[in-house]
Design a protein around this motif. Structure first.
Motif, PDB file in Angstrom:
ATOM      1  N   ARG A   1      35.984  33.372  49.298  1.00 30.34           N
ATOM      2  CA  ARG A   1      36.201  32.127  50.038  1.00 30.34           C
ATOM      3  C   ARG A   1      36.553  31.011  49.067  1.00 30.34           C
ATOM      4  N   GLN A   2      37.261  30.042  49.620  1.00 35.51           N
ATOM      5  CA  GLN A   2      37.667  28.901  48.806  1.00 35.51           C
ATOM      6  C   GLN A   2      37.589  27.636  49.633  1.00 35.51           C
ATOM      7  N   ALA A   3      36.757  26.731  49.185  1.00 37.82           N
ATOM      8  CA  ALA A   3      36.637  25.427  49.826  1.00 37.82           C
ATOM      9  C   ALA A   3      37.576  24.448  49.119  1.00 37.82           C
ATOM     10  N   PRO A   4      37.982  23.387  49.789  1.00 43.38           N
ATOM     11  CA  PRO A   4      38.884  22.401  49.171  1.00 43.38           C
ATOM     12  C   PRO A   4      38.324  21.868  47.856  1.00 43.38           C
ATOM     13  N   GLY A   5      39.139  21.909  46.827  1.00 43.36           N
ATOM     14  CA  GLY A   5      38.728  21.386  45.533  1.00 43.36           C
ATOM     15  C   GLY A   5      37.842  22.305  44.724  1.00 43.36           C
ATOM     16  N   LYS A   6      37.594  23.494  45.241  1.00 50.75           N
ATOM     17  CA  LYS A   6      36.722  24.436  44.538  1.00 50.75           C
ATOM     18  C   LYS A   6      37.473  25.715  44.209  1.00 50.75           C
ATOM     19  N   GLU A   7      36.931  26.468  43.260  1.00 53.44           N
ATOM     20  CA  GLU A   7      37.536  27.734  42.904  1.00 53.44           C
ATOM     21  C   GLU A   7      37.206  28.794  43.953  1.00 53.44           C
ATOM     22  N   ARG A   8      38.068  29.798  44.004  1.00 50.33           N
ATOM     23  CA  ARG A   8      37.820  30.921  44.903  1.00 50.33           C
ATOM     24  C   ARG A   8      36.608  31.684  44.384  1.00 50.33           C
ATOM     25  N   GLU A   9      35.693  32.013  45.300  1.00 52.84           N
ATOM     26  CA  GLU A   9      34.478  32.683  44.878  1.00 52.84           C
ATOM     27  C   GLU A   9      34.232  33.956  45.677  1.00 52.84           C
ATOM     28  N   PHE A  10      33.579  34.895  45.035  1.00 51.28           N
ATOM     29  CA  PHE A  10      33.216  36.163  45.646  1.00 51.28           C
ATOM     30  C   PHE A  10      32.133  35.934  46.687  1.00 51.28           C
ATOM     31  N   VAL A  11      32.287  36.585  47.828  1.00 50.26           N
ATOM     32  CA  VAL A  11      31.291  36.492  48.892  1.00 50.26           C
ATOM     33  C   VAL A  11      30.583  37.834  49.079  1.00 50.26           C
ATOM     34  N   ALA A  12      31.368  38.888  49.260  1.00 46.73           N
ATOM     35  CA  ALA A  12      30.801  40.215  49.492  1.00 46.73           C
ATOM     36  C   ALA A  12      31.857  41.254  49.175  1.00 46.73           C
ATOM     37  N   GLY A  13      31.397  42.457  48.840  1.00 48.30           N
ATOM     38  CA  GLY A  13      32.334  43.537  48.555  1.00 48.30           C
ATOM     39  C   GLY A  13      31.743  44.870  48.947  1.00 48.30           C
ATOM     40  N   ILE A  14      32.628  45.834  49.134  1.00 48.64           N
ATOM     41  CA  ILE A  14      32.216  47.170  49.525  1.00 48.64           C
ATOM     42  C   ILE A  14      33.120  48.168  48.818  1.00 48.64           C
ATOM     43  N   ASN A  15      32.546  49.261  48.336  1.00 49.39           N
ATOM     44  CA  ASN A  15      33.386  50.224  47.635  1.00 49.39           C
ATOM     45  C   ASN A  15      34.097  51.133  48.626  1.00 49.39           C
ATOM     46  N   TRP A  16      34.911  52.065  48.099  1.00 48.02           N
ATOM     47  CA  TRP A  16      35.792  52.844  48.960  1.00 48.02           C
ATOM     48  C   TRP A  16      35.039  53.698  49.968  1.00 48.02           C
ATOM     49  N   SER A  17      33.869  54.195  49.585  1.00 44.03           N
ATOM     50  CA  SER A  17      33.129  55.097  50.461  1.00 44.03           C
ATOM     51  C   SER A  17      32.036  54.398  51.252  1.00 44.03           C
ATOM     52  N   ALA A  18      31.895  53.099  51.063  1.00 39.03           N
ATOM     53  CA  ALA A  18      30.830  52.310  51.700  1.00 39.03           C
ATOM     54  C   ALA A  18      29.451  52.678  51.186  1.00 39.03           C
ATOM     55  N   SER A  19      29.382  53.357  50.069  1.00 32.92           N
ATOM     56  CA  SER A  19      28.088  53.722  49.492  1.00 32.92           C
ATOM     57  C   SER A  19      27.491  52.589  48.663  1.00 32.92           C
ATOM     58  N   SER A  20      28.305  51.594  48.382  1.00 35.71           N
ATOM     59  CA  SER A  20      27.835  50.475  47.573  1.00 35.71           C
ATOM     60  C   SER A  20      28.377  49.163  48.121  1.00 35.71           C
ATOM     61  N   THR A  21      27.518  48.179  48.236  1.00 38.74           N
ATOM     62  CA  THR A  21      27.916  46.830  48.651  1.00 38.74           C
ATOM     63  C   THR A  21      27.324  45.824  47.665  1.00 38.74           C
ATOM     64  N   ALA A  22      27.907  44.642  47.679  1.00 42.06           N
ATOM     65  CA  ALA A  22      27.410  43.566  46.820  1.00 42.06           C
ATOM     66  C   ALA A  22      27.619  42.241  47.526  1.00 42.06           C
ATOM     67  N   TYR A  23      26.736  41.294  47.255  1.00 40.74           N
ATOM     68  CA  TYR A  23      26.800  39.994  47.911  1.00 40.74           C
ATOM     69  C   TYR A  23      26.535  38.879  46.905  1.00 40.74           C
ATOM     70  N   ALA A  24      27.155  37.739  47.151  1.00 41.09           N
ATOM     71  CA  ALA A  24      26.802  36.549  46.404  1.00 41.09           C
ATOM     72  C   ALA A  24      25.392  36.130  46.819  1.00 41.09           C
ATOM     73  N   GLY A  25      24.673  35.545  45.895  1.00 42.09           N
ATOM     74  CA  GLY A  25      23.300  35.155  46.197  1.00 42.09           C
ATOM     75  C   GLY A  25      23.191  34.189  47.366  1.00 42.09           C
TER      76      GLY A  25
END
Length: 126
Positions: free
Chosen positions: A38-62
Motif C-alpha cells: 500500500r502507498q499513502a500520499p507522500g509516503k513510500e510503498r510498504e509491504f502489507v501481506a504476502g503469501i508464497n506459491w503453495s500458501a504454506s507460508s504467509t507474512a504480515y506487516a506488524g
C-alpha cells in the motif's frame, strides 16, 4: 508476462471490513508468490501481506497482523486480502504484486516483485 487487476476497494468507516481481490492472468501464476502493498500520499510503498506459491507460508506487516488475512485460490488465479477492524491509518492505494520465485519464504521488499496491478483505493473514515 502476468497481468494483475485489483478490486474491492472503497470507503468504509473505522472498525469496518473490506475484501480486496487480485485477479491474475498467466498459466504459471500458481508458482508465484504474491504480495499486497500500500502507498499513502507522500509516503513510500510498504509491504502489507504476502503469501508464497503453495500458501504454506504467509507474512504480515506488524501494523496489520491479526486484522488482515491473505489467501489465494490458484484454481481461480485470485489472491484475497481480508481486512477487518480497519483504521484511518489504513487509508492508501493498495497494490498486489507478483514475486516470480517458487520459494517457501515470503519476501517483503518491493524490489523482489516484478509485476504490479494498477491499485485500488481504500479510504477509512474516522
Amino acid at each position: 508476462q502476468v497481468q494483475l487487476v485489483e478490486s474491492g476497494g472503497g470507503l468504509v468507516q473505522a472498525g469496518g471490513s473490506l475484501i480486496l481481490s487480485c485477479a491474475a492472468s498467466g498459466r504459471t501464476f500458481s508458482t508465484y508468490g504474491v504480495g499486497w502493498f500500500r502507498q499513502a500520499p507522500g509516503k513510500e510503498r510498504e509491504f502489507v501481506a504476502g503469501i508464497n506459491w503453495s500458501a504454506s507460508s504467509t507474512a504480515y506487516a506488524g501494523s496489520v497482523k491479526a486484522r488482515f488475512t491473505i489467501s489465494r485460490d490458484n484454481a481461480k488465479n485470485t489472491i484475497y486480502l481480508q481486512m477487518n477492524n480497519l483504521k484511518p491509518e489504513d487509508t492508501a492505494e493498495y497494490f498486489c504484486a507478483v514475486d516470480p520465485m517458487k520459494i517457501t519464504v515470503v519476501r517483503s521488499s518491493v524490489r523482489y516483485y516484478t509485476y504490479w496491478g494498477q491499485g485500488t483505493q481504500v479510504t477509512v473514515s474516522s
